[in-house]
Design a protein around this motif. Sequence first.
Motif, mmCIF file in Angstrom:
data_model
loop_
_atom_site.group_PDB
_atom_site.id
_atom_site.type_symbol
_atom_site.label_atom_id
_atom_site.label_comp_id
_atom_site.label_asym_id
_atom_site.label_seq_id
_atom_site.Cartn_x
_atom_site.Cartn_y
_atom_site.Cartn_z
ATOM 1 N N HIS A 74 0.825 -1.211 0.000
ATOM 2 C CA HIS A 74 0.000 0.000 0.000
ATOM 3 C C HIS A 74 0.858 1.260 0.000
ATOM 4 O O HIS A 74 0.679 2.149 -0.844
ATOM 5 N N TYR A 75 1.808 1.348 0.939
ATOM 6 C CA TYR A 75 2.595 2.574 1.046
ATOM 7 C C TYR A 75 3.632 2.707 -0.067
ATOM 8 O O TYR A 75 4.035 3.819 -0.408
ATOM 9 N N SER A 78 1.289 4.078 -2.909
ATOM 10 C CA SER A 78 0.413 5.209 -2.617
ATOM 11 C C SER A 78 1.045 6.527 -3.040
ATOM 12 O O SER A 78 2.256 6.734 -2.920
ATOM 13 N N THR A 79 0.211 7.429 -3.523
ATOM 14 C CA THR A 79 0.678 8.774 -3.888
ATOM 15 C C THR A 79 0.232 9.814 -2.871
ATOM 16 O O THR A 79 0.438 11.005 -3.071
ATOM 17 N N HIS A 111 -4.779 8.533 6.576
ATOM 18 C CA HIS A 111 -3.927 7.813 5.631
ATOM 19 C C HIS A 111 -2.736 7.145 6.315
ATOM 20 O O HIS A 111 -2.070 6.303 5.712
#
Length: 285
Positions: A74-75, A78-79, A111
């Motif tokens: 995910h990280y 992720s933007t 987030h």
Amino acid sequence: MRSKSHQFLNLKLLLIGVFLAFFFLYLFKSSFPSSDQKPISQHISSNAIRQTETTTCSPTCNKIPPSLAKVVLHYTTSTITPQQTLNEILVTSRVLEKKSPCNFLVFGLGHDSLMWSALNYGGRTIFLEEDGAWIEQIRRRFPMLESYHVMYDSKVNQANDLMEVGKGLECTAVADPKYSMCQLALKGLPSEVYDIQWDLIMVDAPTGYYEEAPGRMTAIYTAGMMARNRKDGETDVFVHDVNREVEDKFSSAFLCDGYMKKQEGRLRHFTIPSYRDGLDKPFCP
């Protein structure tokens, strides 16, 4: 100042490094038997020992847990940059490194929530969020996160009045927030939030950047009272956005400057002791 893209790259590298460290530590521990295990026989051969270790190890014992793998993916892709900076995140992550697995209460679901839950791997992390629709959205993406909807009846424009209320005896007397007579104490939280002895509490919600927003007055006060009311030991409390007036004044007044360990950017770290064995302690040292 570093650019946001540079900070985000550093944050990604930090997160990847943290989870790789968890992974290699997991591999290392899996490679050695516990020191508490006793050999079946003092005369067993080294070949037999190696054979026993090989046959008793599960085929999946060296794999990274699926939950941590999902966090890394995910990280990495992720933007979206978390609201806290890399240096601010490091303050809390270093405490988690020492205390996890532990009980971690977070005011706010954002987030960075998946990161906090993963850094407390094996512990219990609960998120309290004001926006019910946002909770449902996050639950669909990350069902492993434990979150609860919380209603606040305060407003930022009431902060000065609530500060005066907080000086009263009903607010400076140490008590379980669930039964406190203080107007600042949050009383509508899930029962387990009051029952659990929290090792870390982070206040990064509710919304507090405009006059009609709920503000963090009651969250900060309640975090401090939960820390004082624990059975024994200390609670690490973190407050974000202390560049704002409410977070600045209420953290100083109810978490106490004398208990502050560090300030990094917009984040303050307090370590508050239990008051159970000394109810005659002053509210602030």
